[in-house]
Scaffold this motif. Structure first.
Motif, PDB file in Angstrom:
ATOM      1  N   LYS A 192      95.057  31.740  80.205  1.00 31.16           N
ATOM      2  CA  LYS A 192      96.034  31.053  79.365  1.00 31.16           C
ATOM      3  C   LYS A 192      95.316  30.383  78.196  1.00 31.16           C
ATOM      4  N   PRO A 193      96.049  30.035  77.134  1.00 29.78           N
ATOM      5  CA  PRO A 193      95.396  29.462  75.951  1.00 29.78           C
ATOM      6  C   PRO A 193      94.497  28.264  76.242  1.00 29.78           C
ATOM      7  N   ALA A 194      94.870  27.415  77.169  1.00 31.31           N
ATOM      8  CA  ALA A 194      94.091  26.204  77.430  1.00 31.31           C
ATOM      9  C   ALA A 194      92.878  26.452  78.320  1.00 31.31           C
ATOM     10  N   ASP A 195      92.738  27.657  78.873  1.00 32.27           N
ATOM     11  CA  ASP A 195      91.614  27.934  79.764  1.00 32.27           C
ATOM     12  C   ASP A 195      90.301  28.003  78.991  1.00 32.27           C
ATOM     13  N   LYS A 196      89.247  27.607  79.678  1.00 32.96           N
ATOM     14  CA  LYS A 196      87.892  27.752  79.145  1.00 32.96           C
ATOM     15  C   LYS A 196      87.251  28.909  79.898  1.00 32.96           C
ATOM     16  N   VAL A 197      86.769  29.899  79.150  1.00 32.79           N
ATOM     17  CA  VAL A 197      86.325  31.160  79.751  1.00 32.79           C
ATOM     18  C   VAL A 197      84.896  31.462  79.332  1.00 32.79           C
ATOM     19  N   VAL A 198      84.119  32.028  80.254  1.00 29.95           N
ATOM     20  CA  VAL A 198      82.791  32.527  79.929  1.00 29.95           C
ATOM     21  C   VAL A 198      82.691  33.978  80.372  1.00 29.95           C
ATOM     22  N   GLU A 249      78.047  21.378  78.405  1.00 28.56           N
ATOM     23  CA  GLU A 249      78.121  20.869  77.034  1.00 28.56           C
ATOM     24  C   GLU A 249      79.365  21.369  76.312  1.00 28.56           C
ATOM     25  N   VAL A 250      79.691  22.652  76.451  1.00 26.78           N
ATOM     26  CA  VAL A 250      80.800  23.229  75.668  1.00 26.78           C
ATOM     27  C   VAL A 250      82.138  23.179  76.390  1.00 26.78           C
ATOM     28  N   HIS A 251      82.120  23.133  77.727  1.00 29.62           N
ATOM     29  CA  HIS A 251      83.370  23.154  78.495  1.00 29.62           C
ATOM     30  C   HIS A 251      83.651  21.838  79.220  1.00 29.62           C
ATOM     31  N   GLY A 252      82.778  20.858  79.065  1.00 33.00           N
ATOM     32  CA  GLY A 252      83.010  19.578  79.703  1.00 33.00           C
ATOM     33  C   GLY A 252      82.581  19.568  81.156  1.00 33.00           C
TER      34      GLY A 252
END
Length: 346
Positions: free
Chosen positions: A155-161, A219-222
């Protein structure tokens, strides 16, 4: 007898042969191949020397190529879906004689390809002349990447790697961004691949050979936590497009509570993976295989964003040098995505 050149498997190399040019029946079409990508599956068959021929361990040579784009040059009398001159991409799994280029009777790394029972939406779809053939040949691998993203339900709010900046990993990154996902990180060990990841829209990259992945993801995803309250990066979804045991274990070690892992790469066997560690995060493992519905779902967006997808191609090699193209693909680190072009046109 009319002949054509076709690429078959040999042991750790290709065998370019003159074979009979197919003749379409009333419901068939003949495609003149203009571009065909080389896939890791092709190199897998070359390492094997073909496909098993029996219980004695012998191997049989198979025609290669399952990532084609070309144009219709002949159509049977009963064919109404396509016409001569149409530019098409192909579903390798949509013909009755077996998967094209993966053990079936036909391979697309040939001058011509027979499409039996041709039907748009089933085994071919037409694309416009605004898209180069070489980019259209990405349709099949981009369907693989799209299925992984669909499986993730990002979903848009997800943080993905995404681990692995090969064609599938980069394709997944593109689809994630087109899906509206706000933050996508790509991890690899090859700087040139990471540069490509940024060029196609990744928000950040991590070189796992020189950087601490856990620290950079935090650092980038909290910061978040696993089920035991232990600190973990705030990454919601991990996509494994690398297939190395170290990647799988890194995800297990870093996953927060209720994170997801989408496994799209072919996994290398390992006894070193701590599956018990998945309990600490209630990590959801999602396997992604092929493209059950995505093969032509991707085509309109591939057409719309063809300049972005073109960045995935590292080498364009004419069919007259097809042996060199496969040497590049067989040499680790020598190339990212190799596309073979025919008649000098792409």
């Amino acid at each position: 007898m009319d002949t054509m050149k076709s690429v078959l498997t040999a042991k750790d190399k290709v065998d370019v042969r003159d074979v009979e040019r197919p003749t379409p029946g009333p419901t068939d079409a003949l495609v003149r191949i203009r571009a065909c990508g080389i896939c890791g599956t092709d190199t897998f068959f070359l390492h094997l020397g073909g496909m098993p021929a029996g219980t004695d361990g012998s191997m049989r040579a198979i025609p290669l190529g399952h990532e084609p784009a070309g144009e219709i040059v002949e159509a049977g009398a009963e064919v109404t879906d396509v016409k001569v001159g149409d530019r098409v991409v192909v579903n390798p799994q949509g013909v009755p004689s077996g998967i094209i280029g993966c053990g079936g009777a036909h391979g697309a790394m040939s001058e011509y390809l027979l499409i039996e029972g041709v039907e748009t939406g089933k085994n071919v779809t037409v694309f416009p002349d605004t898209v180069p053939f070489e980019v259209a040949a990405l349709n099949e691998p981009m369907a693989v990447a799209r299925h992984a993203v669909n499986r993730s339900e990002a979903k848009p709010a997800d943080k993905v790697v995404v681990f692995g900046a090969g064609p599938i990993g980069l394709g997944a990154a593109v689809w994630l961004k087109l899906r509206g996902v706000e933050h996508v990180v790509v991890v690899d060990i090859i700087p040139e691949r990471l540069e490509t990841a940024l060029a196609v829209g990744a928000d950040a990259v991590i070189n796992s050979a020189t950087e601490n992945v856990t620290e950079r993801l935090t650092e980038v995803h909290g910061r978040a936590a696993n089920a035991l309250g232990q600190p973990r990066p705030g990454t919601d979804i991990y996509v494994d497009a690398a297939g190395a045991p170290a990647v799988f274990q890194a995800v297990v070690d870093n996953a927060k509570w209720h994170a997801k892992l989408v496994m799209v790469a072919v996994q290398k066997k390992s006894d070193a993976i701590d599956l018990g560690g998945m309990l600490r995060s209630e990590l959801t493992l999602i396997a992604s295989q092929g493209y059950p519905t995505e093969i032509f779902e991707v085509t309109p967006e591939l057409v719309e964003h063809h300049e972005r997808f073109a960045r995935l191609i590292s080498h364009r090699v004419p069919f007259g040098e097809v042996e060199r193209a496969f040497e590049l693909a067989l040499t680790p680190g020598a190339a990212e995505k190799v596309v073979v072009t025919f008649d000098g046109e792409a």
